[in-house]
Design a protein around this motif. Sequence first.
Motif, mmCIF file in Angstrom:
data_model
loop_
_atom_site.group_PDB
_atom_site.id
_atom_site.type_symbol
_atom_site.label_atom_id
_atom_site.label_comp_id
_atom_site.label_asym_id
_atom_site.label_seq_id
_atom_site.Cartn_x
_atom_site.Cartn_y
_atom_site.Cartn_z
ATOM 1 N N LEU A 271 2.586 4.310 -17.283
ATOM 2 C CA LEU A 271 2.522 4.875 -15.933
ATOM 3 C C LEU A 271 2.076 3.820 -14.917
ATOM 4 O O LEU A 271 2.551 3.801 -13.785
ATOM 5 C CB LEU A 271 1.566 6.067 -15.899
ATOM 6 C CG LEU A 271 1.983 7.308 -16.694
ATOM 7 C CD1 LEU A 271 0.892 8.369 -16.639
ATOM 8 C CD2 LEU A 271 3.299 7.885 -16.179
ATOM 9 N N GLU A 272 1.178 2.948 -15.336
ATOM 10 C CA GLU A 272 0.675 1.927 -14.418
ATOM 11 C C GLU A 272 1.700 0.828 -14.154
ATOM 12 O O GLU A 272 1.686 0.211 -13.082
ATOM 13 C CB GLU A 272 -0.594 1.289 -14.991
ATOM 14 C CG GLU A 272 -1.833 2.158 -14.897
ATOM 15 C CD GLU A 272 -3.070 1.459 -15.416
ATOM 16 O OE1 GLU A 272 -4.167 1.750 -14.915
ATOM 17 O OE2 GLU A 272 -2.943 0.611 -16.325
ATOM 18 N N HIS A 273 2.596 0.584 -15.100
ATOM 19 C CA HIS A 273 3.467 -0.581 -14.992
ATOM 20 C C HIS A 273 4.953 -0.275 -14.821
ATOM 21 O O HIS A 273 5.742 -1.203 -14.618
ATOM 22 C CB HIS A 273 3.277 -1.485 -16.217
ATOM 23 C CG HIS A 273 1.911 -2.101 -16.288
ATOM 24 N ND1 HIS A 273 0.865 -1.504 -16.943
ATOM 25 C CD2 HIS A 273 1.415 -3.249 -15.761
ATOM 26 C CE1 HIS A 273 -0.216 -2.260 -16.825
ATOM 27 N NE2 HIS A 273 0.085 -3.320 -16.125
ATOM 28 N N VAL A 274 5.356 1.004 -14.902
ATOM 29 C CA VAL A 274 6.770 1.308 -14.704
ATOM 30 C C VAL A 274 7.165 0.902 -13.285
ATOM 31 O O VAL A 274 6.444 1.162 -12.315
ATOM 32 C CB VAL A 274 7.063 2.806 -14.972
ATOM 33 C CG1 VAL A 274 6.329 3.708 -13.983
ATOM 34 C CG2 VAL A 274 8.566 3.077 -14.924
ATOM 35 N N ALA B 12 -4.817 -0.285 -10.987
ATOM 36 C CA ALA B 12 -3.446 -0.778 -10.901
ATOM 37 C C ALA B 12 -2.557 0.038 -9.968
ATOM 38 O O ALA B 12 -1.610 -0.486 -9.394
ATOM 39 C CB ALA B 12 -2.820 -0.796 -12.297
ATOM 40 N N ARG B 13 -2.865 1.345 -9.790
ATOM 41 C CA ARG B 13 -1.906 2.194 -9.070
ATOM 42 C C ARG B 13 -2.544 3.527 -8.696
ATOM 43 O O ARG B 13 -3.479 3.993 -9.344
ATOM 44 C CB ARG B 13 -0.685 2.415 -9.964
ATOM 45 C CG ARG B 13 0.398 3.294 -9.389
ATOM 46 C CD ARG B 13 1.635 3.277 -10.291
ATOM 47 N NE ARG B 13 2.610 2.306 -9.830
ATOM 48 C CZ ARG B 13 3.668 1.908 -10.545
ATOM 49 N NH1 ARG B 13 3.844 2.376 -11.762
ATOM 50 N NH2 ARG B 13 4.525 1.042 -10.055
ATOM 51 N N LYS B 14 -1.992 4.144 -7.641
ATOM 52 C CA LYS B 14 -2.375 5.512 -7.271
ATOM 53 C C LYS B 14 -1.346 6.478 -7.860
ATOM 54 O O LYS B 14 -0.168 6.130 -7.989
ATOM 55 C CB LYS B 14 -2.418 5.652 -5.749
ATOM 56 C CG LYS B 14 -3.494 4.806 -5.083
ATOM 57 C CD LYS B 14 -3.458 4.933 -3.575
ATOM 58 C CE LYS B 14 -2.260 4.241 -2.971
ATOM 59 N NZ LYS B 14 -2.259 4.224 -1.501
ATOM 60 N N PHE B 15 -1.795 7.696 -8.163
ATOM 61 C CA PHE B 15 -0.915 8.669 -8.807
ATOM 62 C C PHE B 15 -1.002 10.028 -8.122
ATOM 63 O O PHE B 15 -2.079 10.456 -7.697
ATOM 64 C CB PHE B 15 -1.286 8.860 -10.281
ATOM 65 C CG PHE B 15 -1.205 7.604 -11.106
ATOM 66 C CD1 PHE B 15 -0.009 7.238 -11.708
ATOM 67 C CD2 PHE B 15 -2.310 6.793 -11.280
ATOM 68 C CE1 PHE B 15 0.080 6.079 -12.471
ATOM 69 C CE2 PHE B 15 -2.243 5.638 -12.040
ATOM 70 C CZ PHE B 15 -1.047 5.281 -12.629
ATOM 71 N N ILE B 16 0.149 10.694 -8.055
ATOM 72 C CA ILE B 16 0.198 12.112 -7.705
ATOM 73 C C ILE B 16 0.922 12.816 -8.845
ATOM 74 O O ILE B 16 2.063 12.484 -9.164
ATOM 75 C CB ILE B 16 0.939 12.365 -6.376
ATOM 76 C CG1 ILE B 16 0.233 11.663 -5.215
ATOM 77 C CG2 ILE B 16 1.026 13.871 -6.105
ATOM 78 C CD1 ILE B 16 0.947 11.817 -3.882
ATOM 79 N N ILE B 17 0.228 13.764 -9.486
ATOM 80 C CA ILE B 17 0.821 14.512 -10.590
ATOM 81 C C ILE B 17 1.259 15.879 -10.082
ATOM 82 O O ILE B 17 0.488 16.576 -9.430
ATOM 83 C CB ILE B 17 -0.192 14.735 -11.734
ATOM 84 C CG1 ILE B 17 -0.929 13.460 -12.097
ATOM 85 C CG2 ILE B 17 0.492 15.340 -12.941
ATOM 86 C CD1 ILE B 17 -2.068 13.693 -13.071
ATOM 87 N N LYS C 149 0.836 -1.197 0.000
ATOM 88 C CA LYS C 149 0.000 0.000 0.000
ATOM 89 C C LYS C 149 0.872 1.248 0.000
ATOM 90 O O LYS C 149 0.558 2.247 -0.644
ATOM 91 C CB LYS C 149 -0.918 0.005 1.226
ATOM 92 C CG LYS C 149 -2.102 -0.935 1.127
ATOM 93 C CD LYS C 149 -2.950 -0.881 2.364
ATOM 94 C CE LYS C 149 -3.606 0.478 2.527
ATOM 95 N NZ LYS C 149 -4.460 0.542 3.723
ATOM 96 N N GLN C 150 1.958 1.198 0.739
ATOM 97 C CA GLN C 150 2.883 2.329 0.791
ATOM 98 C C GLN C 150 3.613 2.503 -0.530
ATOM 99 O O GLN C 150 3.832 3.616 -0.981
ATOM 100 C CB GLN C 150 3.915 2.095 1.917
ATOM 101 C CG GLN C 150 3.317 2.130 3.313
ATOM 102 C CD GLN C 150 3.311 3.531 3.906
ATOM 103 O OE1 GLN C 150 3.829 4.468 3.323
ATOM 104 N NE2 GLN C 150 2.707 3.653 5.073
ATOM 105 N N MET C 151 3.994 1.402 -1.174
ATOM 106 C CA MET C 151 4.854 1.466 -2.345
ATOM 107 C C MET C 151 4.069 1.687 -3.645
ATOM 108 O O MET C 151 4.617 2.172 -4.613
ATOM 109 C CB MET C 151 5.658 0.167 -2.476
ATOM 110 C CG MET C 151 6.526 -0.154 -1.280
ATOM 111 S SD MET C 151 7.975 0.853 -1.176
ATOM 112 C CE MET C 151 9.088 -0.066 -2.223
ATOM 113 N N ASP C 152 2.772 1.286 -3.650
ATOM 114 C CA ASP C 152 2.024 1.290 -4.894
ATOM 115 C C ASP C 152 1.508 2.684 -5.235
ATOM 116 O O ASP C 152 0.317 2.914 -5.383
ATOM 117 C CB ASP C 152 0.868 0.298 -4.803
ATOM 118 C CG ASP C 152 0.322 -0.045 -6.176
ATOM 119 O OD1 ASP C 152 -0.861 -0.400 -6.266
ATOM 120 O OD2 ASP C 152 1.089 0.047 -7.147
ATOM 121 N N LEU C 153 2.421 3.619 -5.311
ATOM 122 C CA LEU C 153 2.104 5.009 -5.621
ATOM 123 C C LEU C 153 3.161 5.536 -6.569
ATOM 124 O O LEU C 153 4.355 5.328 -6.366
ATOM 125 C CB LEU C 153 2.100 5.836 -4.328
ATOM 126 C CG LEU C 153 2.058 7.355 -4.473
ATOM 127 C CD1 LEU C 153 0.697 7.808 -4.987
ATOM 128 C CD2 LEU C 153 2.365 8.022 -3.136
#
Length: 426
Positions: free
Chosen positions: A215-218, A90-95, A9-13
């Motif tokens: 972005l989801e898989h890098v 797949a992932r959380k994002f901060i732009i 949870k911490q890393m999947d950002l």
Amino acid sequence: MSETTEVMKQMDLLRFATAGSVDDGKSTLIGRLLLDSKSIFEDQLEAVHATSQSRGYDYDDLSLFTDGLRSEREQGITIDVAYRYFATPARKFIIADTPGHVQYTRNMVTGASTADLGLVLVDARNGMTEQSRRHAVILSLLRVPHLVLAVNKMDLVDYSEEVYEKIHAEFTQFATKLSIPDLEVIPISALKGDNVVTRSEHMPWYSGPTLMHHLEHVHVASDRDMIDTRFPVQYVIRPKSDAHHDYRGYAGRVAGGVMKVGDEVLVLPSGMTSKIKGIDLFDKEIYEAYPPMSVTVRLEDDVDVSRGDMICRVKNAPKVSQDIDAMICWMVPDPMRIRQKLAIKHTTRAGRALVKDIQYRLDVNTLHRDQETKELGLNEIGRVQLRTTVPLLCDPYSKNRTTGSFILIDEASGVTVGAGMINATD
């Protein structure tokens, strides 16, 4: 919930910063990402649709989702760093939507300093520009580990493979001069949506990923330093209640390495050693902690530890030094000068610093080093020698972006005047 799930949870950002010249379409692209990932509320979409129609557009101006400041809307440019949040399954994002103007370089440095990935946009009609090169250089200086070059507005060049290949070759050649470990070049149309979230039917010659898929898989988990344990102490926890009168914990955020119960550790700058008795995450105990987890560490021995100290491994410690060699981005109109005195904040440690020498000013457009300069002006970047009043517990920025960075503060006004990236210590 298992410890592994907590860590994931911490890393999947993914934090990523956008950069590009004026009118390259950064704000439109972010609007497209938000729209196609279903992160826009219906009333927001209706407002954008109404505003676009009132301006006579035959399309929805997606940049209205992000250019929030009135001055940005009036001038049609991005000035401040705007943070946007969205998520996919797949992932959380901060732009971090950062400005492209050279006079807002400091804003770009701020937005990109914590990014896992840098997204540089170029207009397919214009190709590589001076600003495109400058953005790539700054992302390289900031050690952003992943870079995406989005060749935008492909619809305006008839989705030409030749145009794309020319820009791809030119940028790839330029990137060989920089420290960019991972580069992906993607042809897109932010306005039409080609290759942003869904694959474009207009570019069958392109076989790479869409922007969203990339972005989801890098893979960013391995970018963090999992070897060199670094734990800057932010706060000492001593509860007042009788039930916990003997509790003493050290709260902070893991900046590097893996901390496990039973590990022998060293406390700097005192040099005292102990073992980790326990690691607390909120109201429960865990066995190990990774970056970027925020935890409370308990030690077996009652050693003297306070805010600004660092817990690390006995045989793997950061450099303890008062002489700092760093790249500085200067952020205020009044220039940095030799012999100037400033406050410095590094991780959780604070002190004062003297500017001993300015070795050179870096031209981020040409990579030329001006060794004759005696000062750094607004938005300029240069290599500087500092002498600090307190020893800093630091690593080179190339090794650890947390323990290798600092900010400089004007003592009179309290304004942040500079951001630094440590090259080496003496």
